[in-house]
Design an enzyme around this catalytic site. Structure first.
Site, short mmCIF file in Angstrom:
data_model
loop_
_atom_site.label_atom_id
_atom_site.label_comp_id
_atom_site.label_asym_id
_atom_site.label_seq_id
_atom_site.Cartn_x
_atom_site.Cartn_y
_atom_site.Cartn_z
N ARG A 1 -1.76 80.38 90.73
CA ARG A 1 -0.98 80.83 89.56
C ARG A 1 -0.91 82.36 89.51
O ARG A 1 0.06 82.90 89.00
CB ARG A 1 -1.55 80.27 88.26
N THR B 1 0.48 73.52 87.25
CA THR B 1 1.04 73.61 88.60
C THR B 1 0.67 72.40 89.43
O THR B 1 1.32 72.12 90.43
CB THR B 1 0.57 74.91 89.29
N GLU C 1 -1.16 80.60 75.85
CA GLU C 1 -1.49 81.61 76.85
C GLU C 1 -0.57 82.83 76.89
O GLU C 1 -1.03 83.95 77.07
CB GLU C 1 -1.52 80.96 78.24
#
Length: 781
Positions: free
Chosen positions: A327, A459, A730
């Site tokens: 990420r 992901t 986030e």
């Protein structure tokens, strides 16, 4: 809000539907101290208490372990080692079998759990732990990735490469080129409630575990794995956490497994609540990164090509380091288009605790690399960094393909930044600050405006699913359960709002219940900012199933087409009459209509081929920007944040007041990461910052003196998310980059903005002072 109230059958709108400000369901309990956390649960009769015995070297073979004095200590009932694990001595979340419940033959970091003492009291267990006698054959160790080779060093997971175009050729042919290295520090989660597990043994193989975890299903599987039983024998429950931030996504596994093993072995309840020092020493943190970069660019600051290497301190085992470093690469672009890019991760092995998930999950570190490149270009061309940022933004119809080959279809960063630039009065203040710095010898000010583009979805594609369970009782009240966990972020109230909206009933009639693996199975972690996206849609699906059955029933009973059945606030219109919602439910029950449903949702469109480095890992992007002004004392390096302006978007917000709280909190936490929170290991591999006395999280007094936070009211999600809302957990964390770059701007003013400060993070007062001295020396020379 869970009190069953009599509904207003004449109301024009329900109380507590979506897109309304609703306070957190436990707000009053939080501030009055009546919220029940695991340590507040009344202990069953005979409850025992555990404490972990930690290694005292950073790396070595266990030569001998003498626990006789521990076993004979007052109050001790049992001492467990890795050899007492009845199933498999492993709790690695990725299945690499590289993280033991309790270490046996070797230890790989200072503070690794070697044994567990189970005693009548917590104090007795803690005192007994100190009596262990362990001999080691010490081995060489490393704690700092600065000493490692990012290409040949030992790695805990396979590295990832992202590639589009020919970066090396683009950089070589560019009119201007530069390269550099940046160090970005880690961060401790510092949740107010530390790790804790309470295991209660049942009959046969059964055990119930109250765990402070963001991932109840993983804890269930890990406990079953360690016990050597099927998952159906383990029930994990969590009503709330006192903070998680990613630190309770995998790190809860160890405490839950040990408590469960002891409980089943001793046939008594067992609780483990580590001391804050032990918690900080033995649990993973945000990954430190070393970022190497090379960039080629034009005279106007437009990037031609870029090459990144993101090396991370991962610790002794894989944990989630593979996905975290992936990420980081996914966000090495932030909001910028790279015509040619090559980016590689290096998840490096170190003799430190295994680092783990933390709010942003590698994304913040990835963005820091992107912003460092932008700043370097601005200095090289003697331009305002904001000008360079805007010159490199993703386009809307072209220049819109990411390094991982996903097309950016929802780009609104231009408008976000344009509106914030105007509302924060950036240009005027830039001139005023330059004038102030010219006249002020000691105190220097700095200003920066930075954007955020953050991808939303796990992901790992299979995690993008959720389940929910909704019951409607015959009095019209509703019982709601789903796989998401509540850690203070307001997930429970948001999902309850979604259910209330579907049934058109007041939110007071929707009961929020604890997350448990016994009701909703195989859930994903509450992480990746996807808690509301996933669980809200699953709950909506369940409610709609029941609603459809009610409509079918009413249509048949009253002999009317379904389009004449309309749910109004707390009532239902059936043809030309209206009846209370509860009356329709009662009638349906009498007609034997099922009033319970299991809902499900899986995120559409996403896919990812890691081997090729191509796909669509994100369902959509969330956008924001922040502008911060700081003042530094050039004699001491101390600083204050004078003002911060934030403009952030959450689509069509389900609950603006909750979202604003998340933005404010995320920003301050991000500010702590980039300024005051520093992890320090000594030459013996010991973490020295393992308590509030040495690890400095932001104080109330550290917040910006002027703090303007605005939620953009015009965007809505490009994709059909739950009521077109967007994630908010986030993305706001990265807004704090503006503080870091404002500090860099202030330092640069010492040398007339001719010397690049090259600040590393965290920009502690010590680092700011050293940067000031370095800039002054170079500029003067």
């Amino acid at each position: 809000m869970n009190k069953h109230a009599q509904p207003d059958l004449t109301a024009a709108a329900i109380k507590g539907g979506v897109a309304t400000d609703q306070r957190h369901d436990s707000a009053a309990k939080h501030v009055t101290g009546t919220a029940v956390y695991i340590d507040d649960i009344a202990e069953p009769a005979g409850t025992l208490h555990g404490c972990l015995g930690l290694s005292t070297i950073a790396h070595g073979a266990v030569k001998a372990i003498d626990l006789d004095a521990v076993r004979s200590a007052p109050g001790v009932v049992a001492v467990l080692t890795g050899h007492d694990v009845p199933g498999v001595n492993d709790i690695s979340p990725t299945g690499r079998h590289d993280e033991p419940v309790l270490a046996t033959e070797k230890v790989e970091f200072f503070g690794q759990p070697l044994f567990a003492v189970i005693a009548e009291t917590r104090e007795a267990a803690r005192r007994a732990c100190r009596l262990a006698k362990i001999e080691y054959d010490a081995l060489p160790f490393t704690t700092d990735i600065g000493n490692l080779d990012a290409k040949s060093g030992k790695m805990v997971a396979p590295p990832l490469t992202l590639k589009r175009g020919e970066a090396e050729q683009a950089i070589a042919s560019a009119p201007r080129r530069l390269k550099g290295r940046m160090r970005v520090g880690g961060q401790d989660h510092f949740y107010l409630e530390g790790h804790i597990a309470l295991a209660i043994p049942g009959e046969d193989d059964d055990v119930t575990v109250h765990s402070s975890t963001q991932h109840p299903s993983e804890v269930q599987h890990m406990v079953a794995h360690a016990l050597g039983v099927a998952s159906h024998a383990v029930t994990v429950e969590v009503r709330r956490m006192g903070g998680g931030f990613g630190g309770k996504e995998t790190q809860s596994n160890q405490f839950a497994a040990i408590a469960a093993i002891a409980a089943k072995k001793l046939k008594r309840p067992v609780k483990i609540r580590p001391d804050r020092d032990d918690d900080m020493i033995a649990t993973g943190k945000r990954h430190d990164f070393l970022i190497d970069y090379e960039v080629g660019f034009d005279e106007d600051g437009t990037i031609r090509g870029v090459d990144y290497t993101y090396a991370a301190r991962c610790g002794f085992s894989s944990d989630l380091s593979g996905p975290v470093t992936d990420r980081a690469l996914f966000h090495c672009d932030n909001a910028y288009f790279y015509p040619a890019v090559h980016a590689q991760s290096a998840p490096l092995y170190t003799n430190t605790v295994s680092n783990t998930a933390f709010r942003g999950f590698g994304g913040p570190q990835g963005m820091m690399g992107a912003e460092r490149v932008i700043d370097e270009i601005a200095f090289a061309l003697a331009k305002d960094p904001l000008e360079i940022r805007k010159a490199n933004f993703y386009g809307t119809t072209d220049r819109n393909v990411t390094p991982y080959h996903q097309t950016v279809e929802d780009n609104i960063v231009h408008r976000i930044v344009e509106e914030l630039e105007a509302s924060s009065d950036y240009q005027r203040r830039r001139e005023e600050i330059a004038a102030f710095n010219a006249q002020s010898r000691i105190v220097k000010r700095g200003l920066a405006l930075t954007p955020v583009k953050f991808g939303i979805s796990f992901t790992a594609t299979h995690f993008n699913q959720a389940g929910a369970l909704v019951h409607v009782y015959t009095d019209g009240s509703v019982h709601l359960n789903h796989g998401g966990t509540e850690m203070g972020q307001g997930l429970y109230v948001k999902v309850a709002q979604v259910v209330a909206e579907e049934f058109q009933i007041d939110i007071s009639n929707v009961k929020i219940t604890a997350t448990t693996t016994g009701k909703v199975p195989n859930t994903s972690a509450t992480a990746a900012s996807s808690g509301t996206d996933l669980n809200g849609m699953a709950a909506q699906n369940a409610a709609r199933q029941i609603k459809d059955r009610l409509c079918d029933f009413a249509s048949e009973k009253y002999g009317l087409p379904k389009d004449q059945i309309v749910f109004l606030p707390n009532r239902v219109r059936i043809g030309n009459q209206e009846i209370p919602f509860a009356d329709l439910v009662k009638q349906a029950y009498m007609a034997r209509i099922q009033l319970s449903a299991a809902g499900f949702y899986k995120t559409p469109k996403i896919h990812w081929d890691r081997d090729k480095g191509e796909g669509r890992p994100f369902y959509y992007f969330a956008y924001g920007a922040s502008c911060s002004e700081v003042a530094i004392d050039t004699l001491t390096g101390e600083y204050v944040v004078e003002r911060t302006d934030i403009l952030h978007e959450t689509g069509r917000s389900l609950n603006r007041i909750i979202d604003l709280g998340q933005i404010e909190g995320g920003f301050v936490q991000g500010m702590g990461w980039l300024t005051t929170e520093e992890l320090v290991w000594d030459d013996k591999g010991r973490l020295r910052t393992h308590a509030p006395s040495t690890y400095k999280i932001p104080l109330t007094s550290d917040r910006p003196k002027i703090f303007n936070v605005t939620l953009a009211d015009w965007p809505e999600a490009h994709e059909p998310t739950v009521h077109r809302s967007k994630a908010v957990g986030e993305p706001p964390f990265m807004l704090a980059m503006s503080v870091f770059h404002a500090l860099s701007d202030a330092v640069a003013s010492v040398g007339g903005h001719k010397v690049f400060p090259a600040l590393d993070a965290p920009a502690t007062p010590e680092r700011v002072l050293m940067a000031v001295e370095r800039v002054r020396k170079v500029a003067g020379g």
